[in-house]
Design an enzyme around this catalytic site. Structure first.
Site, PDB file in Angstrom:
ATOM      1  N   TYR A 161       1.614  -9.412  -0.166  1.00  0.00           N
ATOM      2  CA  TYR A 161       0.919  -8.733   0.930  1.00  0.00           C
ATOM      3  C   TYR A 161       0.000 -10.028   1.626  1.00  0.00           C
ATOM      4  O   TYR A 161      -0.092 -10.819   0.903  1.00  0.00           O
ATOM      5  CB  TYR A 161      -0.393  -7.910   0.221  1.00  0.00           C
ATOM      6  CG  TYR A 161      -1.367  -7.282   1.280  1.00  0.00           C
ATOM      7  CD1 TYR A 161      -0.912  -6.327   1.939  1.00  0.00           C
ATOM      8  CD2 TYR A 161      -2.290  -8.042   1.460  1.00  0.00           C
ATOM      9  CE1 TYR A 161      -1.664  -6.026   3.003  1.00  0.00           C
ATOM     10  CE2 TYR A 161      -3.372  -7.664   2.591  1.00  0.00           C
ATOM     11  CZ  TYR A 161      -2.970  -6.599   3.173  1.00  0.00           C
ATOM     12  OH  TYR A 161      -3.862  -6.182   4.070  1.00  0.00           O
TER      13      TYR A 161
ATOM     14  N   TRP B 169      -1.477 -11.494   5.823  1.00  0.00           N
ATOM     15  CA  TRP B 169      -1.519 -11.712   7.201  1.00  0.00           C
ATOM     16  C   TRP B 169      -0.616 -12.619   7.944  1.00  0.00           C
ATOM     17  O   TRP B 169      -0.618 -12.940   9.071  1.00  0.00           O
ATOM     18  CB  TRP B 169      -3.098 -11.669   7.683  1.00  0.00           C
ATOM     19  CG  TRP B 169      -3.517 -10.415   7.865  1.00  0.00           C
ATOM     20  CD1 TRP B 169      -3.846  -9.226   7.230  1.00  0.00           C
ATOM     21  CD2 TRP B 169      -3.949  -9.849   9.433  1.00  0.00           C
ATOM     22  NE1 TRP B 169      -4.366  -8.243   7.810  1.00  0.00           N
ATOM     23  CE2 TRP B 169      -4.449  -8.390   9.181  1.00  0.00           C
ATOM     24  CE3 TRP B 169      -3.867 -10.251  10.656  1.00  0.00           C
ATOM     25  CZ2 TRP B 169      -4.795  -7.820  10.116  1.00  0.00           C
ATOM     26  CZ3 TRP B 169      -4.331  -9.305  11.791  1.00  0.00           C
ATOM     27  CH2 TRP B 169      -4.726  -8.191  11.611  1.00  0.00           C
TER      28      TRP B 169
END
Ligand code: PGD
Length: 831
Positions: free
Chosen positions: A162, A164
């Site tokens: 996970y 950004w």
């Protein structure tokens, strides 16, 4: 950069009184090159802007810009002309590239290298580093993937990864990792995300879509029609700096236009935010984590004073009768009156009643953020806000209803007409791949193989994870209860981390693979998550630094060793992939009547594409079609209507998330037993001057660090009783951990609440000591790691009870952004 209080550059702010800047007006300002003129003439809808650039066009989560490069070094930046609100984050690009804490070479933890996977895992984070060649590193990784697939199957490899990452649709580290792992036999992935774990699950049951990532009623409509805007737990002026793709920053123009028009704004938040200040908002500061109770008090007032819209409720919702009974206390003996709510949320009953009347008396847009759902029982506030909006009866009307994405990626920026760039695909999960786990249960999963948890009506059993592969995320910042994560992190046999920097996650790996920043490779991304208005080239600005390789190149090398290179690359290199992605988009655009130049011309022009925005999209109203004809345009719920009562959820028989929304006290809050020892309630916002943990290692830090640590906002009443003044070093602690922060004493926060932003890199004082002090102020050392409820299993990162005290010892050094000592002069491996 000279920007006003909305971050808008002066030129655009003048235009922000209602109409957004007219497309095409800017190119008149700049002389056109012959090439640009040729493109413009051939392709009238390809608006070529200012082709004679000084710099190289590229982009990031915080904006598109030209990179200025001298002698192979990035030395400065210049925002693109179309950006109405360029921010200071882009100025950090040179520091990102030339950061002192780049990982310079592939490295392996000594015990792992010498004794094999699973050796001395308690030494992660403090073992010695051995530098190895790329050949050796990729061989080690590939061999271990092969071993684990053979001995344990795909569920032993957690490659959810996970995070950004950086912008760019080709060097998408997570998609590339999934692509490799799918070809190598499969992997354990995740579902949901850390941003909207609770809301996206509950909204699917209530309105039939995730809602949090849906286009919002367009900004021109809001500016024209909303008479009251309620910012419920959001700070858009800060969060709109960044986007998942490249931001168009149109939301900031929208808020500026609201202010210019004088639209009343109410900010409901324990903190008087930058947005509240800039919008001159009325501030209502409930006690922490009590929003659900406050909304119930408002709903009860609407009902008691007959301000609720019976006709709307009857036609467009199901279950209001049950909710009415709950409000009136018929089901549990507790009337959810304004007085009842006031006892919990600390807002006076009369103020609650007046607020309910104001909402009912005018066109009201409820704009809610996501922090209120990143809490224990976080499903309830958003469900209740939809219910409140339904009672007001304005859903589907211009400027009314609710919007859960105005604070994120410029929801409401009208959608353009053109093409959409699809990224490189993650491929297809092979047969036998395990079902995903809820993303925020990862530490629980690592620590408890075989444990079964409930999740949205199903059961998930954790597999025994032997390898964790992280590329583009930073779990030592993003996951709750860092000290618990540290223990769980010792269980897998192998941890691979691929990152440009020595983050705490990289330091706690067995194998670190240095990857390039996005400025060291060629890529492309869309501008405007919701508008899809731009296509930005992300051209390579400088060569790969040190021994860093692009994510694509790293995974390609591993794929080669696993014998799946051809399937991984499909015979394309970086530029051929970009051409393919562009050509696919060009075809879509052509179908939409928007011709684009050939790829080579586009790429050479060092320019971006701006798609036209159709007039009708500027007038778009969310749920208008549903309102116009609910039979023809039903919602995606079982009833086709807004579900105030959900039979589906009721049938799951969860006591922590029933079929009807309501108030359930969270595990920790001012009313729980922990508050006796830990009286302060934590508020963790997203930071104003970085993106999560990204850019924490840049000089922008000087803007927010207090005494070289993450800041803690504390009310004077709470500070004075503890002898704390602004600038003091403060130890914030609870049973889970302790962090060093710098005090900022301010009236802009409700007494009893303290704010520490998420994203500070973890820096343990004594790595061998459990629950040691984090010297940089990583807030997740204090948060707790349980799911929001059995329904969504979202994270509860926005809450914790804690205490603070002045730190009186000698200030310890902050080494969060340093290269680990043994990696400065690593042992060299012969191969
Ligand atoms: P980032 O700081 O963006 O945080 O968590 P997330 O892990 O996404 O981390 C990205 C990492 O990727 C960085 O280490 C960066 O260096 C690396 N990286 C960047 N570009 C590349 C690349 O091209 N390739 C590779 N391989 N690596 C790259 C964010 C998460 O935190 C989110 S989304 C939310 S909403 C949550 N928010 C909170 C919160 O509000 N409060 C708390 N307490 N906790 C939270 N955690 C969550």
């Amino acid at each position: 950069m000279k920007n006003n209080r909305f971050g808008l550059s002066r030129r655009q702010f003048l235009a922000a009184g209602g109409t957004l800047l007219a497309a095409g007006s800017l190119d008149l300002l700049y002389a056109r090159s012959a090439l640009a003129q040729a493109i413009s003439q051939a392709m009238p809808l390809f608006t070529a802007l200012r082709p004679a650039r000084k710099g190289i066009l590229t982009a990031a989560h915080w904006g598109a810009f030209e990179a200025l490069v001298e002698n192979g070094k990035m030395v400065g930046v210049q925002p693109v002309e179309d950006d109405p609100a360029p921010n200071e984050l882009i100025t950090m690009a040179p520091y990102q590239v030339h950061a002192a804490n780049r990982i310079t070479a592939p490295m392996v933890r000594q015990s792992w290298l010498e004794h094999g996977p699973g050796s001395n895992t308690a030494l992660r984070g403090r073992d010695k580093w051995v530098s190895v060649s790329w050949e050796k590193a990729t061989e080690l990784v590939a061999n271990d993937i092969r071993r684990l697939q053979r001995e344990h199957g795909p569920s032993a490899i957690y490659a959810g990864s996970y995070g950004w990452k950086s912008t760019g649709m080709l060097h998408n580290s997570r998609a590339l990792l999934h692509r490799l792992m799918n070809l190598a036999g499969g992997f354990l992935g995740y579902s949901g995300d850390y941003s909207t774990g609770a809301a996206q699950v509950i909204m699917s049951h209530v309105v039939g879509s995730m809602e949090v990532y849906e286009q919002q009623t367009s900004w021109p409509v809001v500016v024209e029609s909303s008479e009251l805007v309620v910012l419920w737990g959001c700070n858009p002026l800060v969060t709109l700096k960044n986007s998942w793709n490249v931001p168009d920053h149109v939301g900031l123009e929208g808020f500026a236009a609201l202010a210019a028009k004088g639209t009343p704004v109410i900010c409901i938040d324990p903190v008087f935010s930058d947005s509240a200040k800039a919008l001159n908002a009325e501030w209502i500061a409930p006690k922490a984590y009590t929003d659900a109770a406050m909304i119930l008090g408002l709903a009860h007032t609407l009902l008691a004073e007959k301000h609720h819209d019976e006709a709307f409720l009857a036609r467009y919702t199901t279950g209001f009768e049950k909710f009415r009974a709950y409000l009136l206390g018929e089901s549990d003996g507790l009337v959810k009156s304004a007085e009842w709510a006031s006892e919990i949320c600390g807002i006076a009953p009369e103020q609650l009643r007046q607020l309910a009347r104001r909402m009912a008396g005018q066109r009201t847009m409820l704009m809610a953020g996501w922090g209120i759902q990143r809490q224990h029982r976080g499903e309830q506030p958003h469900w209740l806000l939809v219910t409140l909006a339904a009672m007001l009866g304005q859903i589907g009307l211009p400027g009314g209803g609710f919007g859960f994405s105005y604070h994120y990626s410029s929801g409401g920026s009208p959608t353009a007409r053109g093409g959409i760039l699809s990224g490189i695909s993650a491929g297809v999960a092979p047969a036998g791949s395990p079902p995903p786990i809820p993303v925020a249960r990862i530490a629980d999963c690592l620590a408890n193989p075989g444990k079964t948890i409930a999740f949205n009506g199903k059961e998930v059993t954790y597999p025994d994870v032997k390898m964790v592969y992280v590329a583009g995320g930073n779990p030592f910042h993003h996951h709750q209860d860092t000290n618990n994560l540290l223990l769980a992190w010792q269980r897998p046999e192998t941890i691979v981390v691929q990152d440009p920097y020595w983050t705490a996650t990289a330091r706690h790996a067995d194998i670190v693979l240095p990857c390039t920043t996005s400025y060291e490779r060629n890529d492309m991304d869309m501008g405007g998550d919701y508008s899809q208005r731009y296509l930005f080239p992300m051209r390579q600005c400088v060569p790969p630094q040190h021994q860093a390789r692009s994510d694509f190149a790293i995974f390609q090398a591993i794929a080669t060793r696993l014998g799946v290179e051809q399937a991984f690359t499909e015979g394309r290199d970086e530029m051929l992939w970009l051409k393919k992605l562009y050509d696919d988009m060009k075809q879509q655009a052509r179908n939409a009547g928007v011709p684009l130049p050939p790829f080579d011309l586009f790429w050479q022009s060092n320019n971006y594409i701006r798609f036209p925005v159709p007039e009708e999209n500027k007038k778009w109203v969310r749920f208008a079609d549903y309102r116009a004809d609910p039979l023809l345009n039903p919602l995606g719920t079982p009833s086709g209507k807004i579900e105030i009562f959900s039979k589906t959820i009721a049938a799951m028989h969860y006591d922590d998330c029933a079929g009807l929304p309501g108030w359930q006290p969270p595990q920790e809050w001012h009313g729980s037993a922990q508050a006796l020892r830990y009286p302060l309630s934590l508020n963790t916002a997203h930071p104003a001057h970085r993106l999560h943990s990204q850019l924490d290692n840049t000089p922008l830090r000087q803007k927010y660090a207090v005494s070289d640590r993450e800041a803690i906002l504390i009310h004077p009443q709470d500070a004075v009783t503890r002898g704390i003044q602004s600038g003091d070093l403060v130890r914030a602690f609870n049973d889970r951990g302790q962090i060093l922060v710098g005090a900022l004493v301010t009236e802009a926060i409700r007494p009893g609440v303290v704010r520490i932003s998420e994203g500070a890199w973890y820096d343990p004082a004594e790595p061998a000591e459990p629950k040691t002090l984090c010297r940089n102020g990583n807030v997740n050392c204090l948060t707790f790691d349980i799911g929001t409820s059995r329904l969504a299993q979202g994270n509860c990162g926005q809450m914790a009870q804690l205490e603070v005290e002045k730190f009186t010892g000698a200030p310890p050094p902050n080494t969060a952004h340093a290269v680990p000592e043994s990696a400065r002069q690593p042992i060299r491996n012969a191969r």
